[in-house]
Design an enzyme around this catalytic site. Structure first.
Site, PDB file in Angstrom:
ATOM      1  CB  SER A 160      55.489  -0.625  95.799  1.00  0.00           C
ATOM      2  OG  SER A 160      56.453  -0.982  94.823  1.00  0.00           O
TER       3      SER A 160
ATOM      4  CB  SER B 198      59.570  -1.677  93.502  1.00  0.00           C
ATOM      5  OG  SER B 198      60.491  -0.881  94.237  1.00  0.00           O
ATOM      6  CG  ASP B 199      55.851   3.984  93.062  1.00  0.00           C
ATOM      7  OD1 ASP B 199      56.776   4.762  93.394  1.00  0.00           O
ATOM      8  OD2 ASP B 199      54.738   4.390  92.685  1.00  0.00           O
ATOM      9  CD1 TRP B 200      62.112   5.828  96.345  1.00  0.00           C
ATOM     10  CD2 TRP B 200      61.481   5.016  94.377  1.00  0.00           C
ATOM     11  NE1 TRP B 200      63.186   5.940  95.477  1.00  0.00           N
ATOM     12  CE2 TRP B 200      62.821   5.451  94.262  1.00  0.00           C
ATOM     13  CE3 TRP B 200      60.879   4.443  93.266  1.00  0.00           C
ATOM     14  CZ2 TRP B 200      63.555   5.343  93.091  1.00  0.00           C
ATOM     15  CZ3 TRP B 200      61.603   4.341  92.087  1.00  0.00           C
ATOM     16  CH2 TRP B 200      62.925   4.781  92.005  1.00  0.00           C
TER      17      TRP B 200
END
Length: 753
Positions: free
Chosen positions: A276, A272-274
């Site tokens: 998200s 995941s993006d941080w």
């Protein structure tokens, strides 16, 4: 347990008596396949997975810190230690808001040029060398993974991260992303190609819902990721914050499972993006493998309330929540096993399971600096050179005025998670002074302060004084160089630009300097297109240096004085004004919804086709454009069949050959670009599309053959009805030229069934 026979040893005792002593049987561990380096990563992962408890599996789905995955010490599973990316290694201590703040502890590493500058080189070999260099620095700093490259498409001229990606074309972005990934992975370091998919604006990036057609997704926004998976076999893909067609990417099985894992065949892990993620079971079941951040770092971050206010989500794949969802029957064993096995496969594939990176190596070596310098130099694009003002002749010039808010300060990159802190950085003024030495007088003037950087200099009185100083310096010099643009507090991750216009006062500065000195060179030091209509017509020479990293000043000086011949080509179309952009009227959206109504007509596909306009919109400078100090001639275009009878979508079946000659007096490099025009398709298609390119180095008078190989996919479009790629048989025009609007050679070929 297997036992070895006892070994009887004779020993002479102190009293002179001989005695036989039976040793205790020695236990030899059972064969552990996951430790056998001769087995494939998939076999090792399968064996290791079978030895894990349910709790251990659940633990691995969330990070243990800000940039570390969870280790399982019982089985020797190491953490993956990450770092931002993608323009070099930066601090991993916290968010970019924390690590970019004044006084924060910093990690010093080589600041490579922005992605857009590297894209301007059209040099895949150089980008691969950059990947090697970054991978080496990751290991030297004791980390395992770099969060890059960024391959998102430049859809909107105002996107805050345009500088970070590789431009507007999916083929160019894909080939450069593949090169970067190959370089990083060759060092045993894990790259993370991002952000999957269609992260094209920062405005409300956590909440914005993008309506994108299936065709636009497959033809514009997904091809670079497909190339990363199928050509570079990338180990990790990072998801995006935004929603696509009603679903957050972290919960989108159509994107993560159906497209990425099944259609593309991705075998690695999705991270995941941080911040998200927004659910537990839907996220795990959709194919999100690793949630970041985790542990106490995530809790501290969320305790401030700021992430939630911005729209972040986190803490959904913690062990307790995952186990509860498993117990409730919301997450099946197969889904969890698939997620965990992907993490394990990457650990084995990268070699990290067997050989961790202890750190302690050298960073910013001469070889790494050389890559940064070459990238900054090759990435400079000469946009205008009336009267051959450039290159400057040091024997005929006695004085130079170097002016502007970006002249004496090194603006190495845009803001956010890609802003690297280098050990040193060369500003344009530094590079010019170093080049000229004592032979030429260099007069410096700020001219105008950078908007928002120093409030004391933003008053009308202060600006009037600065402008007067600049005009005086320009009038008293043989040549004036005005370095304008933006910087990391204006152009950054987390927000978009408000306008294409240069920051306050810079247009007026250019106009005033040009009036004072007819020999004025304007240098653009920014990552997004700028409005140039107020001064472009009267500007003799225009140079786009972008964000060139730590060596940008040296690179600029070498171009200005002719030590290097400019060879950069624009990876984006530069519109005259924002209203000319195909996304205008469909950005940033309303009520957190944005319609990608332009469909496949992004960048030059829009400008060169004109089908969705009242007329053909002329950009200020077209995609692929860039001048040189020499000239090139194209000739001898031939289209040769290879193996059409056995051709598949990905087997080269056609070879295109042409000759390029350097007809000038200087050595230089030309980027030959191959476009394909389909005028007979059953559905609407752009005027042409880039399908191959080749950078060619030529000495004066030298001629080389350029070879392009095309497979059937180069002629295909995405059929939403068939949910597949289709190449309609018939006549296609092969075009080869030096930009999308400067086609030198054409040839018609017939594609068979």
């Amino acid at each position: 347990m297997r036992l070895v026979p006892s070994i009887l040893l004779a020993a002479t005792l102190a009293g002179g008596c001989n005695a036989l002593h039976a040793q205790t049987p020695i236990a030899v561990p059972a064969y552990q396949a996951y430790k056998d380096v001769k087995l494939t990563p998939a076999q090792r992962a399968s064996d290791l997975l079978s030895r894990m408890t349910l709790e251990e599996k659940a633990t691995m789905l969330s990070g243990s810190g800000w940039m570390e995955s969870a280790p399982i010490e019982r089985l020797g599973i190491p953490p993956i230690k990450m770092a931002d990316g993608p323009m070099g290694v930066r601090s991993w201590a916290g968010s970019s808001a924390v690590t970019n703040a004044k006084g924060s502890s910093q990690v010093l590493a080589t600041s490579f040029p922005s992605g857009e500058v590297m894209a301007s080189t059209w040099d895949t070999a150089l980008v691969e060398r950059e990947g090697h260099a970054i991978g080496q620095e990751v290991k030297a700093l004791g980390r395992d993974m770099i969060l890059g490259p960024t391959v998102n498409i430049n859809r909107v001229p105002l996107w805050g991260r345009n500088f970070e990606g590789y431009g507007e074309d999916p083929y160019l972005s894909g080939q450069l992303g593949v090169a970067y990934i190959r370089g990083v992975q060759a060092e045993g370091v894990i790259p993370s190609v991002k952000h999957f998919a269609a992260n094209n604006e920062e405005f409300e990036r956590h909440r914005i819902d993008e309506a994108i057609s299936d065709r636009a997704l497959h033809e514009i926004y997904l091809p670079a990721f497909k190339a990363a998976v199928q050509q570079a076999h990338v180990w990790t893909v990072m998801s995006c914050y935004n929603l696509v067609n009603g679903k957050h990417c972290a919960e989108s099985a159509p994107l993560l499972t159906d497209v990425l894992k099944k259609e593309f065949g991705f075998q690695g892990l999705v991270i995941s993006d941080w911040g998200s993620t927004y659910s537990t079971a839907p996220t795990v079941n959709a194919g999100m493998d690793l949630e970041m951040p985790g542990g106490d770092a995530m809790k501290r971050w969320f305790s401030t309330g700021q992430p939630q206010a911005a729209g972040n989500g986190a803490g959904w794949l913690t062990e307790d929540k995952v186990l509860a969802a498993v117990k409730a029957g919301e997450i099946g064993q197969a889904a969890m096993d698939d997620n965990v096995s992907r993490i394990l496969r990457v650990l084995f594939e990268s070699g990290l399971f067997d050989h961790q990176h202890p750190g302690g190596g050298e960073v910013d070596t001469p070889e790494q600096k050389a890559v940064a310098l070459q990238g900054a130099t090759e990435g400079i694009v000469l946009l205008k050179n009336a009267g051959s003002l450039l290159p400057l002749n040091a024997t005929k010039i006695h004085s130079i005025a170097v002016i502007g808010p970006n002249a004496a300060t090194a603006r190495t990159g845009g803001g956010g998670s890609s802003l690297v802190k280098p050990k040193y950085a060369i500003a344009p003024l530094d590079g010019i002074k170093e080049k000229t030495g004592s032979a030429i007088t260099v007069n410096y003037a700020l001219g105008v302060s950078m908007q928002g950087e120093d409030q004391k200099l933003d008053t009308p009185e202060a600006r009037a004084g600065l402008l007067a100083e600049a005009v005086k310096a320009a009038a008293q010099s043989d040549v004036a160089i005005v370095v304008v643009g933006r910087y990391s507090k204006i152009e950054s991750e987390s927000f978009d630009l408000k306008t294409m216009d240069l920051p306050d006062g810079q247009d007026a500065l250019i106009a005033a300097v040009e009036k004072a000195n007819p020999h004025t060179i304007v240098v653009l030091n920014t990552g997004d297109p700028v409005t140039m209509t107020k001064w472009l017509e009267t500007t003799p020479a225009l140079v786009d240096m972008g964000y060139g990293g730590q060596e940008a000043g040296h690179a600029l000086a070498s171009i200005l004085f002719g030590d290097a011949n400019p060879s950069g080509k624009l990876p984006v179309s530069l519109p005259k004004r924002f209203e000319d952009s195909p996304a205008y009227g469909h950005y940033p959206g309303e009520n957190l919804h944005v319609d990608y109504a332009e469909g496949i007509y992004v960048g030059y596909r829009y400008y060169d086709t004109g089908k969705i306009n009242t007329g053909n919109v002329e950009p200020a400078f077209p995609f692929g454009f860039g001048l040189s100090y020499t000239t090139f001639a194209y000739s001898g275009l031939k289209v040769l069949p290879l193996n059409e009878a056995t051709a598949t979508d990905h087997t080269p079946s056609i070879e295109v050959v042409c000759k390029i000659r350097n007809t000038g007096s200087r050595a230089g490099a030309e980027v030959a670009q191959l476009y394909i025009h389909d005028g007979h398709a059953k559905i609407d298609r752009p005027a042409h599309e880039l399908k191959a390119f080749e950078r060619v180095e030529l000495k004066p008078g030298e001629e080389k053959l350029v070879h392009f190989k095309l497979d059937r996919s180069a002629f295909s479009y995405w059929s939403s009805e068939k949910h597949d790629w289709v190449a309609d048989p018939g006549a296609f025009e092969i075009q080869v030229g030096s930009s999308s609007r400067d086609i030198k050679l054409r040839s018609v070929m017939n594609l068979k069934n």
